[in-house]
Design a protein around this motif. Structure first.
Motif: not given
Lengths: 379, 106
Positions: B1, B27-28, B42-47, B99-100
């Motif tokens: 993270m 998705g976020v 929480l986001a695509p491939e990210r926390a 970071r979109r």
């Protein structure tokens, strides 16, 4: 041990922080047979896969342990008929669900069911940017056209999308087009990952290893695209590590942030960990996930820095790259506790340099495709 | 993270107008991590782990209120100067736009 031994009052190892991400390799089955597949050479058969209930129980345990992100992968996760139920159960457990797919096996209807089940995000792999390349690499005729259809459905439903483009010597020239495709299909992210030499890719180093010039060119293209596409497309880049000076910080440190569950339930610190013969793995069928993460011998083996040898143990980068990749140390240096041979300080670095030369010298080296069971390897 | 976002490394982030209306795209989402006792994005491939300030900003984003309205609310809630809050929030959200994991209403 005496009463005055200070070690007697200390736990053997401090309690590890909980994992953030879990990769669930739902199955090793896949319609594609990519020669760089990260699955092990010994693929697990369908009969040995965990059933729906066991996966769902594992997801609930993962959430309770602290996992936030669940990556549903394989093989091809769409090869599991219960994929929709697995996504629904994972969401119910409170996990963020990411489907890592080739797209093959997904239909418009199935994607809508996944949408209703709460799927958060889709990561779709590209083997190439046209049918000739993609189908040759994936070993599946019609795969590329199917993928384009799937991309259309994903956009229609509105799933957030990441494209994953695995690059190697044969398709690296298609990188600029892969970036264009990400924009065209509305992807927010693209992973530009130079092939990592584990699993099946180990058998294909002579045909897939990028040349030094290609590796440099890829770095230049990515840097330019990042500047030009800022705020439109996030580019995650995995450079060609055989050409690097320092190793990648594998898994962000062994047993520190993530874990994998193989199709048969074995819990692995990384997807290639089974190439280290000295490690002993446990299964979710026989032990609680929290116990495996905290106490499991495979996770404790290389957690932290205690296991390190020179040049790692006195290295100023030991908390930057954690000694690099344990599986690569095993594969090249023959010792999983050695420094990753990618590191220029590693005793085995010269050997890695020689291998890199060898593996980029034959432009006609044939591809070995992934298959059940593994084909006999020559040499 | 990863920790809460630092301003983007290369070049200046585009400035965000007070009229801009931010929203969390599909998705976020904000999530309370009960194991760590902290809010995360929480986001695509990210926390992304959120500190108090990050959570205060993001929890006010509803796709209707403008950045200016959010900053006024924050300034009142935390009894802090509006201009400072506006500038800090704009910087914070610009990094997320890069970071979109955040978008603006057209």
């Amino acid at each position: 041990m005496t009463l005055h031994d200070p070690a007697a009052h200390r736990p053997a190892t401090p309690m590890p922080a909980p994992p953030i991400a879990m990769l669930a390799e739902l199955t090793h089955r896949c319609p594609l047979s990519c020669p760089y597949c990260s699955n092990p050479m010994e693929l697990t058969r369908k009969e040995a896969e965990l059933d729906t209930e066991t996966w769902l129980a594992t997801f609930r345990q993962a959430a309770a342990l602290g996992v936030l992100q669940l990556h549903l992968s394989g093989g091809e996760p769409a090869s599991r008929p219960d994929l929709v139920a697995l996504v629904a159960g994972a969401r119910e457990a409170g996990l963020y669900t990411n489907l890592i797919t080739s797209g093959i096996g997904l239909t418009d209807r199935r994607l809508r069911e996944l949408d209703a089940a709460g799927l958060d995000h889709v990561q779709l792999s590209l083997q190439g940017t046209d049918a000739a390349m993609a189908d040759a690499i994936g070993g599946y005729r019609g795969g590329f056209d199917r993928k384009i259809k799937v991309l259309g459905w994903i956009a229609e439903i509105g799933f957030p999308l990441t494209l994953n483009f695995v690059m190697h010597r044969r398709n690296l020239r298609q990188l600029p087009r892969a970036l264009e495709m990400a924009i065209e299909y509305g992807a927010r992210r693209i992973e530009v990952a130079t092939v990592q030499f584990h699993g099946w890719a180990m058998a294909n180093r002579a045909s897939l290893m990028p040349t030094r010039e290609q590796a440099r060119e890829a770095g230049r293209i990515v840097a330019e695209a990042r500047a030009a596409l800022r705020g439109r497309l996030v580019i995650d880049y995995v450079p060609a590590d055989y050409h690097a000076r320092y190793p990648k910080p594998c898994m962000g440190g062994w047993g520190s942030t993530g874990l994998n569950v193989a199709p048969d339930g074995l819990v692995l610190p990384c997807h290639a960990a089974q190439t280290i013969p000295s490690l002993e793995f446990q299964s979710v069928r026989h032990a609680p996930l929290a116990e495996i993460w905290t106490e499991g011998p495979a996770f404790r083996a290389f957690r932290g820095t205690e296991w390190m040898k020179e040049p790692c143990s006195s290295c100023e980068r030991k908390l930057v790259d954690f000694g690099g990749c344990r599986c690569q140390a095993m594969a090249i240096a023959g010792d999983p506790a050695a420094a990753d041979p990618v590191c220029e300080k590693a005793p085995a670095h010269a050997r890695l340099r020689d291998l890199t030369e060898d593996f980029t010298s034959d432009p006609d080296a044939p591809l070995v495709y992934r298959a059940f069971p593994a084909p006999a390897r020559a040499g | 993270m990863t920790a809460a976002p630092a301003p983007a490394a290369e070049g200046a982030a585009p400035t965000l107008a007070p009229e801009a209306v931010p929203f969390l795209p599909r998705g976020v989402r904000l999530h309370f991590d009960t194991v760590r006792g902290a809010w995360v994005l929480l986001a695509p491939e990210r926390a992304l782990r959120l500190d108090t300030v990050g959570h205060a900003i993001l929890s006010r984003i509803d796709g209707e209120r403008s950045l200016g309205a959010i900053a006024r609310d924050l300034a009142a809630t935390f009894n802090a100067p509006f201009d400072q809050i506006l500038a800090d929030s704009a910087g914070y959200l610009s990094a997320l736009l890069d970071r979109r994991v955040l978008e603006l209403r057209p």
